[in-house]
Scaffold this motif. Structure first.
Motif, short mmCIF file in Angstrom:
data_model
loop_
_atom_site.label_atom_id
_atom_site.label_comp_id
_atom_site.label_asym_id
_atom_site.label_seq_id
_atom_site.Cartn_x
_atom_site.Cartn_y
_atom_site.Cartn_z
N LYS A 107 -0.90 -12.85 27.33
CA LYS A 107 -0.06 -12.74 28.44
C LYS A 107 -0.21 -13.69 29.59
CE LYS A 107 -1.36 -8.57 29.33
NZ LYS A 107 -2.58 -8.60 28.86
N ALA B 193 -12.27 -31.11 16.23
CA ALA B 193 -12.64 -31.98 16.73
C ALA B 193 -14.24 -31.41 17.46
CB ALA B 193 -12.03 -32.00 18.13
N SER C 166 -3.81 -16.24 18.90
CA SER C 166 -2.38 -16.36 19.66
C SER C 166 -1.37 -16.30 18.43
CB SER C 166 -2.17 -17.64 20.30
OG SER C 166 -3.32 -17.62 21.06
N ASP D 65 -5.87 -29.54 17.47
CA ASP D 65 -6.04 -28.18 16.67
C ASP D 65 -6.07 -28.61 15.35
OD1 ASP D 65 -5.36 -25.00 17.96
OD2 ASP D 65 -5.64 -25.41 15.72
N CYS E 259 -6.65 -9.53 12.91
CA CYS E 259 -6.70 -10.90 13.91
C CYS E 259 -8.12 -10.69 14.41
CB CYS E 259 -5.66 -10.87 15.03
SG CYS E 259 -5.90 -11.62 16.15
N SER F 50 1.70 -7.87 24.01
CA SER F 50 2.27 -7.11 24.73
C SER F 50 2.13 -7.73 26.52
CB SER F 50 1.73 -5.65 24.98
OG SER F 50 1.10 -5.29 26.11
C1 LIG Z 1 -5.10 -7.81 17.47
C2 LIG Z 1 -4.87 -8.63 18.89
C3 LIG Z 1 -3.77 -8.11 19.79
C4 LIG Z 1 -3.84 -8.65 20.84
N1 LIG Z 1 -3.07 -8.10 21.78
C5 LIG Z 1 -2.91 -8.60 23.01
C6 LIG Z 1 -1.84 -8.23 23.85
O1 LIG Z 1 -0.82 -7.42 23.30
N2 LIG Z 1 -1.42 -8.73 24.92
C7 LIG Z 1 -2.38 -9.88 25.28
O2 LIG Z 1 -2.04 -10.43 26.22
N3 LIG Z 1 -3.29 -10.11 24.37
C8 LIG Z 1 -3.52 -9.72 23.21
N4 LIG Z 1 -4.63 -10.13 22.51
C9 LIG Z 1 -5.44 -11.45 23.05
C10 LIG Z 1 -4.96 -12.69 22.83
O3 LIG Z 1 -4.28 -12.98 21.71
C11 LIG Z 1 -5.76 -13.71 23.05
O4 LIG Z 1 -6.58 -13.53 24.30
C12 LIG Z 1 -5.24 -15.16 22.94
O5 LIG Z 1 -4.56 -15.22 22.15
C13 LIG Z 1 -6.29 -16.25 22.99
O6 LIG Z 1 -5.87 -17.24 22.87
P1 LIG Z 1 -6.79 -18.61 23.01
O7 LIG Z 1 -6.14 -19.81 22.92
O8 LIG Z 1 -8.12 -18.56 23.67
O9 LIG Z 1 -7.33 -18.48 21.22
P2 LIG Z 1 -6.74 -18.93 19.99
O10 LIG Z 1 -5.18 -18.54 19.92
O11 LIG Z 1 -7.48 -18.52 18.91
O12 LIG Z 1 -6.76 -20.48 19.80
C14 LIG Z 1 -7.84 -21.23 19.55
C15 LIG Z 1 -7.33 -22.54 19.05
O13 LIG Z 1 -8.56 -23.28 18.79
C16 LIG Z 1 -8.29 -24.07 17.61
N5 LIG Z 1 -9.84 -24.59 17.35
C17 LIG Z 1 -10.90 -24.14 17.40
N6 LIG Z 1 -12.22 -24.82 17.26
C18 LIG Z 1 -11.56 -26.20 17.24
C19 LIG Z 1 -11.91 -27.45 17.02
N7 LIG Z 1 -13.22 -27.62 16.86
N8 LIG Z 1 -11.12 -28.46 16.73
C20 LIG Z 1 -9.66 -28.21 16.79
N9 LIG Z 1 -9.20 -26.98 17.15
C21 LIG Z 1 -10.06 -25.97 17.31
C22 LIG Z 1 -8.01 -22.88 16.43
O14 LIG Z 1 -7.32 -23.46 15.59
C23 LIG Z 1 -6.98 -22.23 17.34
O15 LIG Z 1 -5.64 -22.58 17.12
C24 LIG Z 1 -4.49 -9.61 21.37
C25 LIG Z 1 -5.42 -10.12 20.40
C26 LIG Z 1 -5.67 -9.86 19.13
C27 LIG Z 1 -6.55 -10.25 18.10
#
Ligand SMILES: Cc1cc2nc3c(=O)[nH]c(=O)nc-3n(C[C@H](O)[C@H](O)[C@H](O)COP(=O)(O)OP(=O)(O)OC[C@H]3O[C@@H](n4cnc5c(N)ncnc54)[C@H](O)[C@@H]3O)c2cc1C
Length: 417
Positions: free
Chosen positions: A375, A201, A73, A62, A342, A79
């Motif tokens: 979730k 990466a 995240s 990451d 976010c 929720s």
């Molecule tokens: C305001 C808000 C409220 C929400 N509320 C809810 C809720 O109540 N319940 C629910 O279930 N979901 C909710 N969500 C949705 C949920 O948070 C997301 O769907 C989820 O966190 C997505 O996770 P992810 O791993 O895809 O992305 P992220 O958590 O963004 O992780 C992606 C990671 O990839 C890394 N990365 C990216 N490119 C590279 C690279 N080239 N090299 C190395 N690392 C890299 C980044 O640093 C990051 O840490 C909400 C989202 C938001 C914004």
């Protein structure tokens, strides 16, 4: 459960049958990993942990660290709900994921889950709510429907003058400590022998349809048999041609109001989570930080996850204050203690993208969590591990999450077509 030896043996068998030697089946030379997972958010973090628990040699990468403040995240709380309107798959996935979170909480030995009622405020049964009620009946998920008078008795701290009824999720809803749980997932992953690196990466070398390495921002390369890109809101930056027209990345804000001293009416567990189908927005009772509310944004503002400043927007702050004063009269003059900005990475139909890259047989894409992916983390981890290890999965789900199944969209902020 399939261990690494039997997986490699099976994969070799499958590969031989298919006339190709899949990446992981090849004994990885020297220091190569079986799988490298780019992104340690809710998707990548769980994928890496589950693959490691299945005995594979896994590298989690990451660029800013697990649950870093830029990531989707990283919110304090998220929720867990089974109420998904007509989208039955996510209702059943959420119900399963909640069971998995409970088991993991016991394993992690710390409180991350806060079960609560979740109330959906409404004045009419929309087709989506009618579909949801049927899905709850079919899945035997308990719920209640309370009218205005009953709501006033159950939740006297809230104003229901403009509310006819509420659909109430009972045992299928909770608030989860998001940032904290993703840090624990990474810690447990490393405790179980997973390797973790802070690095940016990008795709590296490839032989035919096989990506052999990832290039890191320090100029080094890492080799892996398979690669998973779980980059969330960075997915369109990583693969602009592929993901640029499939996901939209836009801001989403929420704020925490300070509850009155010595008063627990607006805090978990007395204060339920709520979704307001009348005025818009949603919120949770205070768990440490204050009463949380996210006002409906009335339009999308594009957000670059690397460079965007996470400063709250004036008009949304005003909408938030007006709302809290309306829905929680005793909180009318409460101070906003914290604000969060976010970004949501959403597909046009809000379905996840979990699929192989069209040009590489050993590269997986896992993103499109939208505003609802957190979730499902534990289940996404199991599902992607099954796919990657060639275990049978539900073909309908596979089809649903296919990249090609996502309609093209015009990303927010992109130039006119
Ligand atoms: C305001 C808000 C409220 C929400 N509320 C809810 C809720 O109540 N319940 C629910 O279930 N979901 C909710 N969500 C949705 C949920 O948070 C997301 O769907 C989820 O966190 C997505 O996770 P992810 O791993 O895809 O992305 P992220 O958590 O963004 O992780 C992606 C990671 O990839 C890394 N990365 C990216 N490119 C590279 C690279 N080239 N090299 C190395 N690392 C890299 C980044 O640093 C990051 O840490 C909400 C989202 C938001 C914004």
């Amino acid at each position: 459960m399939m261990d690494r030896r039997s997986f490699l043996k099976d994969s070799a068998g499958m590969a031989a049958a298919a006339g190709a030697v899949p990446a992981v089946a090849r004994a990885q030379p020297g220091g190569a990993y079986d799988v490298a997972v780019v992104g340690a958010g809710a998707f990548g973090g769980w994928i890496a942990l589950v693959l490691r628990e299945r005995g594979l040699k896994v590298l989690s990468i990451d660029e800013y660290g697990p649950a870093n403040p830029r990531a989707s995240s990283a919110g304090e709380t998220r929720s867990i709900r089974s109420g998904y309107g007509a989208q039955a798959i996510y209702s059943s996935w959420a119900a399963t994921a909640l069971k998995m979170w409970k088991l993991r909480q016991a394993e992690f030995g710390r409180t991350i889950l806060y079960p609560n009622d979740r109330i959906e405020l409404a004045n009419a049964w929309s087709p989506s709510m009618l579909a949801q009620r049927k899905i709850f009946d079919d899945l035997k998920i308990p719920y209640e429907v309370l009218d205005q008078a009953a709501l006033r008795v159950r939740y006297p701290q809230m104003n229901f003058d403009d509310v006819s009824f509420a659909f109430i999720e009972k045992s299928s809803a909770a608030v989860i400590k998001a940032r904290e749980s993703m840090i624990v997932v990474s810690e447990v992953f490393q405790k179980k022998g997973g390797a973790f690196r802070i690095a940016r990466a990008v795709p590296g070398a490839a032989t035919g349809r096989h990506m052999t390495t990832l290039k890191l921002n320090d100029g080094t390369e890492v080799a892996a048999g398979q690669v998973v890109f779980a980059c969330g809101p960075w997915s369109a930056k990583m693969f602009p041609k592929l993901m640029g027209r499939k996901v939209d990345v836009y801001r989403s804000e929420y704020y925490y109001w300070g509850v009155p001293a010595g008063d627990d009416r607006f805090s978990w567990p007395k204060q339920p989570a709520w979704h307001d189908h009348i005025v818009g927005g949603y919120g949770f009772g205070s768990i440490e930080r204050g009463l949380k509310y996210s006002p409906a944004a009335l339009g999308r503002v594009a957000q670059d996850p690397d460079t965007a400043e996470r400063l709250a927007t004036d008009y949304l702050l005003k909408r938030g204050r007006d709302y809290i004063g309306h829905r929680f009269p005793d909180m009318r003059d409460a101070p906003i203690l914290e604000t969060r900005v976010c970004q949501i990475e959403a597909t046009a139909d809000d379905h996840f993208v979990i699929d192989t890259h069209p040009d590489y047989d050993n590269v997986w894409l896992a993103s499109g969590g939208g505003g609802h992916g957190f979730k499902h983390g534990p289940l996404v981890g199991e599902y992607v591990a099954d796919r990657l290890m060639g275990k049978a999965t539900d073909p309908e789900t596979d089809k649903l999450f296919r990249l090609a199944s996502r309609p093209d969209l015009q990303p927010t902020g992109a130039g006119a077509a």
